[in-house]
Design a protein around this motif. Structure first.
Motif, PDB file in Angstrom:
ATOM      1  N   ASP A 175      41.942  49.150  47.396  1.00  0.00           N
ATOM      2  CA  ASP A 175      40.562  48.746  47.651  1.00  0.00           C
ATOM      3  C   ASP A 175      40.423  47.259  47.340  1.00  0.00           C
ATOM      4  O   ASP A 175      41.286  46.656  46.692  1.00  0.00           O
ATOM      5  CB  ASP A 175      39.577  49.597  46.838  1.00  0.00           C
ATOM      6  N   PRO A 176      39.357  46.606  47.796  1.00  0.00           N
ATOM      7  CA  PRO A 176      39.226  45.147  47.613  1.00  0.00           C
ATOM      8  C   PRO A 176      39.276  44.711  46.152  1.00  0.00           C
ATOM      9  O   PRO A 176      39.798  43.616  45.856  1.00  0.00           O
ATOM     10  CB  PRO A 176      37.863  44.850  48.242  1.00  0.00           C
ATOM     11  N   ARG A 177      38.766  45.546  45.243  1.00  0.00           N
ATOM     12  CA  ARG A 177      38.824  45.173  43.821  1.00  0.00           C
ATOM     13  C   ARG A 177      40.269  45.093  43.338  1.00  0.00           C
ATOM     14  O   ARG A 177      40.637  44.174  42.590  1.00  0.00           O
ATOM     15  CB  ARG A 177      38.031  46.195  43.008  1.00  0.00           C
ATOM     16  N   GLU A 178      41.104  46.054  43.742  1.00  0.00           N
ATOM     17  CA  GLU A 178      42.510  46.035  43.352  1.00  0.00           C
ATOM     18  C   GLU A 178      43.246  44.846  43.966  1.00  0.00           C
ATOM     19  O   GLU A 178      44.103  44.233  43.328  1.00  0.00           O
ATOM     20  CB  GLU A 178      43.182  47.348  43.777  1.00  0.00           C
ATOM     21  N   PHE A 260      60.577  44.024  61.420  1.00  0.00           N
ATOM     22  CA  PHE A 260      60.847  45.370  60.908  1.00  0.00           C
ATOM     23  C   PHE A 260      61.069  45.297  59.396  1.00  0.00           C
ATOM     24  O   PHE A 260      61.312  44.231  58.829  1.00  0.00           O
ATOM     25  CB  PHE A 260      62.085  45.955  61.598  1.00  0.00           C
ATOM     26  N   GLY A 261      60.982  46.430  58.749  1.00  0.00           N
ATOM     27  CA  GLY A 261      61.192  46.492  57.304  1.00  0.00           C
ATOM     28  C   GLY A 261      59.948  46.232  56.493  1.00  0.00           C
ATOM     29  O   GLY A 261      60.022  46.091  55.269  1.00  0.00           O
ATOM     30  N   GLN A 262      58.795  46.137  57.136  1.00  0.00           N
ATOM     31  CA  GLN A 262      57.536  45.913  56.440  1.00  0.00           C
ATOM     32  C   GLN A 262      56.564  47.052  56.723  1.00  0.00           C
ATOM     33  O   GLN A 262      56.576  47.639  57.806  1.00  0.00           O
ATOM     34  CB  GLN A 262      56.893  44.586  56.877  1.00  0.00           C
ATOM     35  N   LYS A 263      55.736  47.338  55.750  1.00  0.00           N
ATOM     36  CA  LYS A 263      54.684  48.342  55.919  1.00  0.00           C
ATOM     37  C   LYS A 263      53.347  47.684  55.591  1.00  0.00           C
ATOM     38  O   LYS A 263      53.203  47.045  54.550  1.00  0.00           O
ATOM     39  CB  LYS A 263      54.929  49.533  54.984  1.00  0.00           C
ATOM     40  N   LEU A 264      52.385  47.810  56.501  1.00  0.00           N
ATOM     41  CA  LEU A 264      51.063  47.254  56.270  1.00  0.00           C
ATOM     42  C   LEU A 264      50.211  48.255  55.517  1.00  0.00           C
ATOM     43  O   LEU A 264      50.148  49.436  55.881  1.00  0.00           O
ATOM     44  CB  LEU A 264      50.400  46.891  57.604  1.00  0.00           C
ATOM     45  N   LEU A 265      49.548  47.774  54.451  1.00  0.00           N
ATOM     46  CA  LEU A 265      48.686  48.641  53.656  1.00  0.00           C
ATOM     47  C   LEU A 265      47.313  48.781  54.310  1.00  0.00           C
ATOM     48  O   LEU A 265      46.818  47.852  54.959  1.00  0.00           O
ATOM     49  CB  LEU A 265      48.521  48.080  52.247  1.00  0.00           C
ATOM     50  N   GLU A 266      46.711  49.933  54.109  1.00  0.00           N
ATOM     51  CA  GLU A 266      45.321  50.128  54.500  1.00  0.00           C
ATOM     52  C   GLU A 266      44.417  49.616  53.385  1.00  0.00           C
ATOM     53  O   GLU A 266      44.816  49.518  52.222  1.00  0.00           O
ATOM     54  CB  GLU A 266      45.062  51.613  54.758  1.00  0.00           C
ATOM     55  N   ILE A 267      43.209  49.264  53.745  1.00  0.00           N
ATOM     56  CA  ILE A 267      42.191  48.863  52.777  1.00  0.00           C
ATOM     57  C   ILE A 267      41.070  49.878  52.862  1.00  0.00           C
ATOM     58  O   ILE A 267      40.444  50.041  53.932  1.00  0.00           O
ATOM     59  CB  ILE A 267      41.676  47.438  53.048  1.00  0.00           C
ATOM     60  N   ASP A 268      40.854  50.578  51.744  1.00  0.00           N
ATOM     61  CA  ASP A 268      39.893  51.692  51.749  1.00  0.00           C
ATOM     62  C   ASP A 268      40.218  52.664  52.878  1.00  0.00           C
ATOM     63  O   ASP A 268      39.334  53.152  53.572  1.00  0.00           O
ATOM     64  CB  ASP A 268      38.449  51.180  51.868  1.00  0.00           C
ATOM     65  N   TRP A 269      41.512  52.912  53.069  1.00  0.00           N
ATOM     66  CA  TRP A 269      42.034  53.876  54.031  1.00  0.00           C
ATOM     67  C   TRP A 269      41.725  53.508  55.485  1.00  0.00           C
ATOM     68  O   TRP A 269      41.654  54.372  56.354  1.00  0.00           O
ATOM     69  CB  TRP A 269      41.544  55.297  53.713  1.00  0.00           C
ATOM     70  N   THR A 270      41.571  52.249  55.706  1.00  0.00           N
ATOM     71  CA  THR A 270      41.381  51.751  57.077  1.00  0.00           C
ATOM     72  C   THR A 270      42.501  50.774  57.411  1.00  0.00           C
ATOM     73  O   THR A 270      42.711  49.793  56.682  1.00  0.00           O
ATOM     74  CB  THR A 270      40.021  51.048  57.240  1.00  0.00           C
ATOM     75  N   ALA A 271      43.219  51.026  58.497  1.00  0.00           N
ATOM     76  CA  ALA A 271      44.316  50.156  58.902  1.00  0.00           C
ATOM     77  C   ALA A 271      43.764  48.838  59.446  1.00  0.00           C
ATOM     78  O   ALA A 271      42.702  48.821  60.076  1.00  0.00           O
ATOM     79  CB  ALA A 271      45.166  50.849  59.968  1.00  0.00           C
ATOM     80  N   PRO A 272      44.461  47.734  59.214  1.00  0.00           N
ATOM     81  CA  PRO A 272      43.966  46.435  59.706  1.00  0.00           C
ATOM     82  C   PRO A 272      44.074  46.321  61.224  1.00  0.00           C
ATOM     83  O   PRO A 272      45.106  46.607  61.815  1.00  0.00           O
ATOM     84  CB  PRO A 272      44.892  45.422  59.017  1.00  0.00           C
ATOM     85  N   SER A 273      42.987  45.912  61.853  1.00  0.00           N
ATOM     86  CA  SER A 273      42.975  45.650  63.295  1.00  0.00           C
ATOM     87  C   SER A 273      41.723  44.842  63.616  1.00  0.00           C
ATOM     88  O   SER A 273      40.741  44.863  62.865  1.00  0.00           O
ATOM     89  CB  SER A 273      42.990  46.946  64.113  1.00  0.00           C
ATOM     90  N   ALA A 274      41.778  44.164  64.744  1.00  0.00           N
ATOM     91  CA  ALA A 274      40.615  43.379  65.160  1.00  0.00           C
ATOM     92  C   ALA A 274      39.428  44.291  65.458  1.00  0.00           C
ATOM     93  O   ALA A 274      38.277  43.946  65.153  1.00  0.00           O
ATOM     94  CB  ALA A 274      40.964  42.533  66.384  1.00  0.00           C
ATOM     95  N   ASP A 275      39.697  45.450  66.039  1.00  0.00           N
ATOM     96  CA  ASP A 275      38.607  46.376  66.343  1.00  0.00           C
ATOM     97  C   ASP A 275      37.976  46.912  65.065  1.00  0.00           C
ATOM     98  O   ASP A 275      36.745  47.009  64.960  1.00  0.00           O
ATOM     99  CB  ASP A 275      39.124  47.525  67.211  1.00  0.00           C
ATOM    100  N   ALA A 276      38.834  47.278  64.060  1.00  0.00           N
ATOM    101  CA  ALA A 276      38.294  47.784  62.795  1.00  0.00           C
ATOM    102  C   ALA A 276      37.467  46.704  62.103  1.00  0.00           C
ATOM    103  O   ALA A 276      36.430  46.994  61.488  1.00  0.00           O
ATOM    104  CB  ALA A 276      39.429  48.257  61.897  1.00  0.00           C
ATOM    105  N   PHE A 277      37.899  45.453  62.216  1.00  0.00           N
ATOM    106  CA  PHE A 277      37.111  44.369  61.621  1.00  0.00           C
ATOM    107  C   PHE A 277      35.772  44.234  62.333  1.00  0.00           C
ATOM    108  O   PHE A 277      34.729  44.051  61.689  1.00  0.00           O
ATOM    109  CB  PHE A 277      37.895  43.059  61.695  1.00  0.00           C
ATOM    110  N   TYR A 279      34.131  46.496  63.806  1.00  0.00           N
ATOM    111  CA  TYR A 279      33.289  47.646  63.458  1.00  0.00           C
ATOM    112  C   TYR A 279      32.749  47.538  62.035  1.00  0.00           C
ATOM    113  O   TYR A 279      31.833  48.277  61.659  1.00  0.00           O
ATOM    114  CB  TYR A 279      34.079  48.946  63.582  1.00  0.00           C
ATOM    115  N   GLY A 280      33.330  46.652  61.231  1.00  0.00           N
ATOM    116  CA  GLY A 280      32.888  46.498  59.846  1.00  0.00           C
ATOM    117  C   GLY A 280      33.599  47.414  58.877  1.00  0.00           C
ATOM    118  O   GLY A 280      33.205  47.488  57.703  1.00  0.00           O
ATOM    119  N   THR A 281      34.657  48.086  59.315  1.00  0.00           N
ATOM    120  CA  THR A 281      35.367  49.024  58.427  1.00  0.00           C
ATOM    121  C   THR A 281      36.594  48.393  57.772  1.00  0.00           C
ATOM    122  O   THR A 281      37.142  48.965  56.826  1.00  0.00           O
ATOM    123  CB  THR A 281      35.803  50.271  59.208  1.00  0.00           C
ATOM    124  N   TYR A 282      37.040  47.256  58.269  1.00  0.00           N
ATOM    125  CA  TYR A 282      38.143  46.529  57.630  1.00  0.00           C
ATOM    126  C   TYR A 282      37.608  45.169  57.211  1.00  0.00           C
ATOM    127  O   TYR A 282      37.011  44.453  58.038  1.00  0.00           O
ATOM    128  CB  TYR A 282      39.334  46.367  58.582  1.00  0.00           C
TER     129      TYR A 282
END
Length: 324
Positions: A175-178, A260-277, A279-282
């Protein structure tokens, strides 16, 4: 001997008398007859006279120039000056509106020259307000006051920030606090956050301007800790993630495929994407906007057409994450 001299003198006197009679009597030759026998020279009309070489002051220069060997020379006509399109580019959008983007935009419109003016986002709005720019490109959203004054914004893409960890890291979401605690030096081990991943190694970009924009998006009001490891580029990030199992790297997501060899973390269980941003969820990103004073001008619409074309998306996608 005497008789010969006398005859010569008499002949000379007779010739002189003839000349005198022809000049002083009414038997003069008619001038019209002389003109018919010896006509005056013909003078060419003015527009056919070849101009003399050299410059005559206070006389307009001819557009065409006489060929030196009397051969025919093509008429040189001055081309009209191209239209100047002034674009106010905010400090956070300089990478997005790069020189390559300006060049490709000029190629698209064909009859205009693009002049980017680098400024702050506030100055970009002011230049539009007073009519000194055709359109602007800024990073961030307009204030309510700007919108009420008639400035309009159209999204071009998102400068999107994300967190990458090694594939073997069990962490899936933060989460953003962490996130703030990790990158400001408040957390030294993943156990403090309830994860079994060992020591935390925070990795951030070495480019200061990119780092400043990331801090405003991810930890507003704070700075990244001095203990963060600096990475020069994507290859450097990949190397550091492979060396440290507990590493976590701040990366910028673009439309360019990631290593390759990298994993992107979700923030508050939302994957990073332009659409998610959008929508206000990322949360971690900054919109890059085209701004205009009122309804977009024809040149602003031309740039939007370029930005949404395959060529424009490929160029802007080097720095931005674009909506699908």
């Amino acid at each position: 001997m005497g008789s010969t001299s006398s005859r010569g003198a008499i002949a000379a006197v007779a010739g002189l008398a003839c000349i005198t009679a022809s000049c002083g009597t009414g038997a003069d030759t008619d001038p019209r007859a002389l003109a018919a026998e010896f006509p005056p020279p013909y003078i060419l009309p003015y527009d056919e006279i070849e101009p003399a070489p050299g410059h005559i002051y206070d006389v307009a220069e001819p557009v065409g120039f006489a060929a030196p060997m009397a051969e025919s020379a093509p008429l040189r006509v001055a081309a009209p000056d191209p239209e100047l399109v002034v674009v106010a580019v905010g400090r956070g959008a300089r990478e997005s509106f790069s020189s390559a983007v300006a060049y490709e935009f000029e190629e698209l419109v064909g009859d205009a020259s693009c002049k980017p003016i680098q400024c702050t986002d506030r100055e970009a709005v002011e230049l539009l307000t007073v009519g000194h720019a055709d359109f602007g490109v800024i990073s961030g959203a307009l204030s309510q006051r700007d919108i009420q004054s008639g400035i309009r914004q159209t999204p071009l893409g998102v400068e999107l920030f994300a967190l990458a960890v090694p594939q073997g890291n069990p962490v899936r979401s933060l989460d953003p606090r962490e996130v703030r605690s990790i990158f400001t030096g408040g957390v030294a081990n993943w156990r403090e956050l309830g994860h079994e991943a060992g020591a935390v190694v925070a990795i951030v970009p070495s480019e200061q301007r990119l780092l400043d924009r990331a801090s405003r998006s991810m930890i507003p009001g704070d700075r990244f800790a001095s203990t963060c490891v600096r990475a020069d580029d994507e290859d450097d990030v990949t190397r550091l993630l492979q060396q440290h199992p507990g590493a976590i790297a701040l990366v910028r997501l673009t439309d360019t495929p990631r290593s390759f060899g990298q994993k992107l973390l979700e923030i508050d269980w939302t994957a990073p994407s332009a659409d998610a941003f959008s929508y206000g969820t990322y949360p971690f990103g900054a919109p890059v906007q085209l701004i205009t004073a009122g309804t977009p001008t024809p040149r602003a619409l031309d740039f939007l057409s370029y930005a949404r074309s395959d060529r424009g998306r490929a160029r802007l996608g080097d720095h931005l994450s674009l909506p699908r």
